[in-house]
Write a protein that holds these residues in place. Structure first.
Motif, mmCIF file in Angstrom:
data_model
loop_
_atom_site.group_PDB
_atom_site.id
_atom_site.type_symbol
_atom_site.label_atom_id
_atom_site.label_comp_id
_atom_site.label_asym_id
_atom_site.label_seq_id
_atom_site.Cartn_x
_atom_site.Cartn_y
_atom_site.Cartn_z
ATOM 1 N N LYS A 16 30.305 30.802 53.039
ATOM 2 C CA LYS A 16 31.066 29.574 53.739
ATOM 3 C C LYS A 16 32.601 30.027 54.026
ATOM 4 N N LYS A 17 32.921 29.403 55.320
ATOM 5 C CA LYS A 17 34.276 29.841 55.604
ATOM 6 C C LYS A 17 35.289 29.468 54.598
ATOM 7 N N ILE A 18 35.127 28.206 54.084
ATOM 8 C CA ILE A 18 36.052 27.645 53.441
ATOM 9 C C ILE A 18 36.281 28.562 51.946
ATOM 10 N N ASN A 19 35.336 29.397 51.515
ATOM 11 C CA ASN A 19 35.481 30.257 50.490
ATOM 12 C C ASN A 19 35.959 31.691 50.743
ATOM 13 N N MET A 20 36.439 32.102 52.126
ATOM 14 C CA MET A 20 36.485 33.493 52.434
ATOM 15 C C MET A 20 37.952 33.380 52.492
ATOM 16 N N GLU A 41 31.160 28.777 61.505
ATOM 17 C CA GLU A 41 32.508 28.683 61.572
ATOM 18 C C GLU A 41 33.233 29.805 61.244
ATOM 19 N N LEU A 42 32.564 30.528 60.449
ATOM 20 C CA LEU A 42 33.441 31.765 60.179
ATOM 21 C C LEU A 42 33.733 32.528 61.296
ATOM 22 N N GLY A 43 32.608 32.522 62.342
ATOM 23 C CA GLY A 43 32.937 33.317 63.628
ATOM 24 C C GLY A 43 33.853 32.845 64.477
ATOM 25 N N HIS A 47 39.504 37.406 63.432
ATOM 26 C CA HIS A 47 39.140 38.841 62.751
ATOM 27 C C HIS A 47 37.892 38.985 62.495
ATOM 28 N N VAL A 48 37.003 37.993 62.616
ATOM 29 C CA VAL A 48 35.395 38.125 62.486
ATOM 30 C C VAL A 48 34.569 38.158 63.628
#
Length: 69
Positions: A16-20, A41-43, A47-48
């Protein structure tokens, strides 16, 4: 980390994005799972570079078309 590859049999989002952590260098993420393992959402992070099975299929089809012409 520079590359993240995920291919689990999980029925929910695993990364999950929130955990990155905040990224300061590029991360290449490859999600081979169905359903997806990596939060789309991470995308959205600058930088991803997130790729999934659909991206790979499209690229493969485009390359096959180029080889045939």
């Amino acid at each position: 980390m520079d590359i993240l590859i995920s291919a689990t049999a999980s029925s929910h989002i695993v990364v999950k994005k929130i955990n990155m952590p905040k990224l300061h260098k590029n991360l290449y993420a490859l999600d081979l799972a169905l359903p997806r393992d990596i939060d789309p959402e991470l995308g959205t992070d600058e930088h991803v570079f997130l790729y999934d099975i659909d991206n790979l299929k499209k690229t493969s089809e485009e390359n096959e078309l180029l080889r045939r012409t």
